[in-house]
Design a protein around this motif. Structure first.
Motif, PDB file in Angstrom:
ATOM      1  N   TYR A   1       0.820  -1.211   0.000  1.00  0.00           N
ATOM      2  CA  TYR A   1       0.000   0.000   0.000  1.00  0.00           C
ATOM      3  C   TYR A   1       0.854   1.262   0.000  1.00  0.00           C
ATOM      4  CZ  TYR A   1      -4.313  -2.595   0.910  1.00  0.00           C
ATOM      5  OH  TYR A   1      -5.406  -3.433   0.800  1.00  0.00           O
ATOM      6  N   GLY A   2       2.158   1.123   0.206  1.00  0.00           N
ATOM      7  CA  GLY A   2       3.059   2.276   0.198  1.00  0.00           C
ATOM      8  C   GLY A   2       3.391   2.839   1.559  1.00  0.00           C
ATOM      9  N   ALA A   3       2.996   2.145   2.634  1.00  0.00           N
ATOM     10  CA  ALA A   3       3.286   2.624   3.980  1.00  0.00           C
ATOM     11  C   ALA A   3       4.752   2.375   4.334  1.00  0.00           C
ATOM     12  CB  ALA A   3       2.392   1.923   4.998  1.00  0.00           C
ATOM     13  N   GLU A   4       5.292   3.213   5.212  1.00  0.00           N
ATOM     14  CA  GLU A   4       6.616   2.978   5.774  1.00  0.00           C
ATOM     15  C   GLU A   4       6.469   1.959   6.913  1.00  0.00           C
ATOM     16  OE1 GLU A   4       9.497   4.340   4.665  1.00  0.00           O
ATOM     17  OE2 GLU A   4       8.254   5.167   3.047  1.00  0.00           O
ATOM     18  N   VAL A   5       7.398   0.995   6.990  1.00  0.00           N
ATOM     19  CA  VAL A   5       7.252  -0.099   7.950  1.00  0.00           C
ATOM     20  C   VAL A   5       8.550  -0.315   8.722  1.00  0.00           C
ATOM     21  CG1 VAL A   5       6.750  -2.547   8.269  1.00  0.00           C
ATOM     22  CG2 VAL A   5       5.563  -1.264   6.477  1.00  0.00           C
ATOM     23  N   THR A   6       8.423  -0.369  10.049  1.00  0.00           N
ATOM     24  CA  THR A   6       9.520  -0.770  10.923  1.00  0.00           C
ATOM     25  C   THR A   6       9.054  -1.969  11.733  1.00  0.00           C
ATOM     26  OG1 THR A   6      10.378   1.490  11.105  1.00  0.00           O
ATOM     27  CG2 THR A   6      11.052  -0.075  12.807  1.00  0.00           C
ATOM     28  N   VAL A   7       9.864  -3.037  11.741  1.00  0.00           N
ATOM     29  CA  VAL A   7       9.541  -4.240  12.511  1.00  0.00           C
ATOM     30  C   VAL A   7      10.513  -4.356  13.681  1.00  0.00           C
ATOM     31  CG1 VAL A   7       9.353  -6.748  12.477  1.00  0.00           C
ATOM     32  CG2 VAL A   7       8.643  -5.426  10.472  1.00  0.00           C
ATOM     33  N   VAL A   8       9.974  -4.428  14.885  1.00  0.00           N
ATOM     34  CA  VAL A   8      10.775  -4.569  16.099  1.00  0.00           C
ATOM     35  C   VAL A   8      10.671  -6.012  16.566  1.00  0.00           C
ATOM     36  CG1 VAL A   8      11.071  -3.803  18.474  1.00  0.00           C
ATOM     37  CG2 VAL A   8      10.352  -2.166  16.719  1.00  0.00           C
ATOM     38  N   GLU A   9      11.807  -6.694  16.633  1.00  0.00           N
ATOM     39  CA  GLU A   9      11.828  -8.123  16.944  1.00  0.00           C
ATOM     40  C   GLU A   9      12.952  -8.417  17.925  1.00  0.00           C
ATOM     41  OE1 GLU A   9      11.832 -11.993  17.443  1.00  0.00           O
ATOM     42  OE2 GLU A   9      10.174 -11.001  16.396  1.00  0.00           O
TER      43      GLU A   9
ATOM     44  N   PRO B   1      13.969 -12.843  11.684  1.00  0.00           N
ATOM     45  CA  PRO B   1      12.545 -13.163  11.663  1.00  0.00           C
ATOM     46  C   PRO B   1      12.345 -14.669  11.841  1.00  0.00           C
ATOM     47  CG  PRO B   1      13.171 -11.830   9.754  1.00  0.00           C
ATOM     48  CD  PRO B   1      14.437 -12.291  10.409  1.00  0.00           C
ATOM     49  N   LEU B   2      11.236 -15.059  12.431  1.00  0.00           N
ATOM     50  CA  LEU B   2      10.833 -16.460  12.508  1.00  0.00           C
ATOM     51  C   LEU B   2      11.907 -17.348  13.148  1.00  0.00           C
ATOM     52  CD1 LEU B   2       9.577 -16.474   8.830  1.00  0.00           C
ATOM     53  CD2 LEU B   2       8.103 -16.408  10.836  1.00  0.00           C
ATOM     54  N   HIS B   3      12.650 -16.762  14.064  1.00  0.00           N
ATOM     55  CA  HIS B   3      13.815 -17.465  14.600  1.00  0.00           C
ATOM     56  C   HIS B   3      13.421 -18.761  15.298  1.00  0.00           C
ATOM     57  CE1 HIS B   3      18.056 -17.530  15.670  1.00  0.00           C
ATOM     58  NE2 HIS B   3      17.701 -17.954  16.870  1.00  0.00           N
TER      59      HIS B   3
ATOM     60  N   VAL C   1      11.451  -2.584   4.124  1.00  0.00           N
ATOM     61  CA  VAL C   1      11.119  -2.738   5.551  1.00  0.00           C
ATOM     62  C   VAL C   1      12.379  -2.551   6.380  1.00  0.00           C
ATOM     63  CG1 VAL C   1      10.298  -4.352   7.322  1.00  0.00           C
ATOM     64  CG2 VAL C   1       9.187  -4.279   5.070  1.00  0.00           C
ATOM     65  N   ARG C   2      12.245  -1.814   7.486  1.00  0.00           N
ATOM     66  CA  ARG C   2      13.363  -1.612   8.406  1.00  0.00           C
ATOM     67  C   ARG C   2      13.180  -2.535   9.611  1.00  0.00           C
ATOM     68  NH1 ARG C   2      12.128   3.469   6.394  1.00  0.00           N
ATOM     69  NH2 ARG C   2      10.528   3.788   7.972  1.00  0.00           N
ATOM     70  N   PHE C   3      14.218  -3.317   9.916  1.00  0.00           N
ATOM     71  CA  PHE C   3      14.178  -4.217  11.069  1.00  0.00           C
ATOM     72  C   PHE C   3      14.989  -3.640  12.218  1.00  0.00           C
ATOM     73  CE2 PHE C   3      13.214  -7.366   7.725  1.00  0.00           C
ATOM     74  CZ  PHE C   3      12.152  -8.027   8.318  1.00  0.00           C
ATOM     75  N   ARG C   4      14.510  -3.861  13.426  1.00  0.00           N
ATOM     76  CA  ARG C   4      15.255  -3.564  14.640  1.00  0.00           C
ATOM     77  C   ARG C   4      15.302  -4.852  15.460  1.00  0.00           C
ATOM     78  NH1 ARG C   4      16.148  -0.132  11.715  1.00  0.00           N
ATOM     79  NH2 ARG C   4      16.004   2.127  11.963  1.00  0.00           N
ATOM     80  N   PHE C   5      16.362  -5.660  15.218  1.00  0.00           N
ATOM     81  CA  PHE C   5      16.490  -6.947  15.896  1.00  0.00           C
ATOM     82  C   PHE C   5      17.106  -6.769  17.284  1.00  0.00           C
ATOM     83  CE2 PHE C   5      16.696  -8.393  11.363  1.00  0.00           C
ATOM     84  CZ  PHE C   5      15.507  -9.106  11.385  1.00  0.00           C
TER      85      PHE C   5
END
Length: 420
Positions: free
Chosen positions: A173-181, A186-188, A208-212
């Motif tokens: 959809y064009g949204a900015e996305v940050t994933v905090v994990e 992912p899916l560790h 997508v920006r990840f913050r592991f």
């Protein structure tokens, strides 16, 4: 024509409950079938909520298990929008939220699971979401559309299947996305470090920006609306909306209060059932997300939260309720669609169970099959953008045969050859 000599009650009008009702009728049961759900919608399937329906490729009507008229045509009594608030095992009755009491001869608990909540300040702000029900998906779809139009930010807590599928939808959809994990990939817990990086690369390529290695500590707001999130590494991240995708918990309160035996947390929780999906009460069965079953093939207890378990577990429980011999030994199976990646996973390989991961194909091009092995025996397989291999993978797992890992990794060696 219904013969009221027996009444079978199903608590939970999701996929497992609906398929159980369907099976009771197709197997010739002529007694009363009562299906109770706390949502007002007719029974529907949940995968589209984070896949086709959410991204706009599937219509709302496509999610329902049956046409609405099917239930009346097959004499299935629906009680929708009604939670079951009490189970009396001695009287063999259930009481609904409106005070209605229903008697049963056999009872199926298919109460499913519910999203785990974030236990941090700010979760009461407008713009904090969960995804479990059709209404959640409808609301989230509107949110993603708006975020994409306004270049807004979505922060997702959790990089499991739901978190990643919503991330893919949001980017569409064009949204900015940050994933905090909090895990390193992912899916560790499902795929381990060997394959989690595949999904890191996939989503990073799509922005997508990840913050592991971090967790949310607070959601901050202004005028009651989400403004940003804080993480335990001291960082602040802009957010207009937040999705909590940190897993689900089985809905066991009704069963616990009634004194049914529960599985331990170390076993995954849920209602303990045997291989026929019967609980500690011989007249009560459980299926779907809430059931923790003895698996006759794998030799362990499993609670499986995926679509296929509801699809197949509901009918298995229905047959057991009818007194048919049932040994529910289906291998866990799930699938996911993210951007141009489609995958299927079959089997069970928890951390510590396997000693080797073998890839067959091109991991870099995301067109491969991965196998989790223990002493040369295949425990699980995941096919990524490779199709029509689920059956041989299942047969390989069921066989328990030792295989040559080098040959298994060679695409020129047919999978069928390992079954000869």
């Amino acid at each position: 024509m219904v013969d009221a000599h027996q009444t079978f009650v199903i608590v939970g009008a999701g996929l497992a409950g609906a398929k159980a009702a369907e099976t009771l009728r197709s197997e010739g049961f002529t007694g009363r079938v009562i299906l109770i759900g706390d949502e007002r919608d007719h029974p529907y399937e949940r995968p589209p909520l984070s896949k086709g329906f959410l991204i706009g490729s599937a219509e709302r009507d496509s999610v329902f298990v049956q046409q609405n008229g099917w239930y009346a045509e097959h004499d299935v009594e629906l009680h929708l929008g009604q939670p079951v608030v009490h189970l009396d095992r001695v009287a063999r009755t259930v009481r609904l939220g409106d005070g209605t009491t229903l008697q049963y001869d056999k009872l199926l608990l298919a109460t499913g699971s519910e999203p785990r909540r974030l236990d941090i300040p700010g979760t009461d702000l407008v713009g904090v979401h969960h995804l479990r029900r059709l209404a959640h998906s409808e609301r989230l779809k509107n949110v993603l559309t708006s975020l994409g139009r306004e270049n807004g930010h979505l922060v997702i807590a959790g990089a499991g299947w739901i978190g990643l599928e919503v991330a893919a939808a949001a980017r569409g959809y064009g949204a900015e996305v940050t994933v905090v994990e909090h895990g390193p990939t992912p899916l560790h817990g499902v795929l381990g470090p060997e394959l989690g990086a595949v999904f890191t690369d996939l989503h990073t390529e799509h922005g997508v920006r990840f913050r592991f290695g971090t967790r949310l500590t607070e959601i901050t707001g202004q005028d009651g609306m989400v403004l940003s999130v804080l993480t335990d590494d001291g960082e602040e991240h802009p957010a207009h909306d937040v999705l909590a995708a940190i897993g689900a918990a089985p809905r066991t309160a009704l069963a616990e209060t009634a004194g049914l035996t529960m599985a331990g947390r170390e076993q995954g929780g849920g209602i303990a059932v045997d291989a026929s999906l019967r609980t500690s009460d011989p007249d009560i069965f459980a299926a779907g997300d809430v059931a923790n079953a003895e698996h006759p093939l794998l030799g362990t207890r499993l609670r499986v939260e995926h679509w296929a378990n509801a699809l197949n577990g509901g009918p298995a429980a229905a047959r057991a309720m009818l007194g048919r011999p049932v040994s529910y030994d289906r291998l866990p199976y799930f699938f996911s669609d993210q951007y141009d990646l489609g995958m299927e996973y079959t089997g069970y390989a928890a951390p510590g169970m396997y000693d080797q991961v073998v890839a067959r194909g091109d991991v870099g091009k995301r067109q491969f099959i991965a196998f989790w092995l223990s002493e040369g025996r295949v425990l699980a397989g995941m096919n990524v953008n490779v199709w029509d291999v689920t059956d041989p993978i299942q047969q390989l797992i069921r066989s328990g045969r030792q295989v040559d890992p080098e040959a298994l990794s060679d695409p020129s060696v047919p999978l069928a050859s390992f079954l000869d």
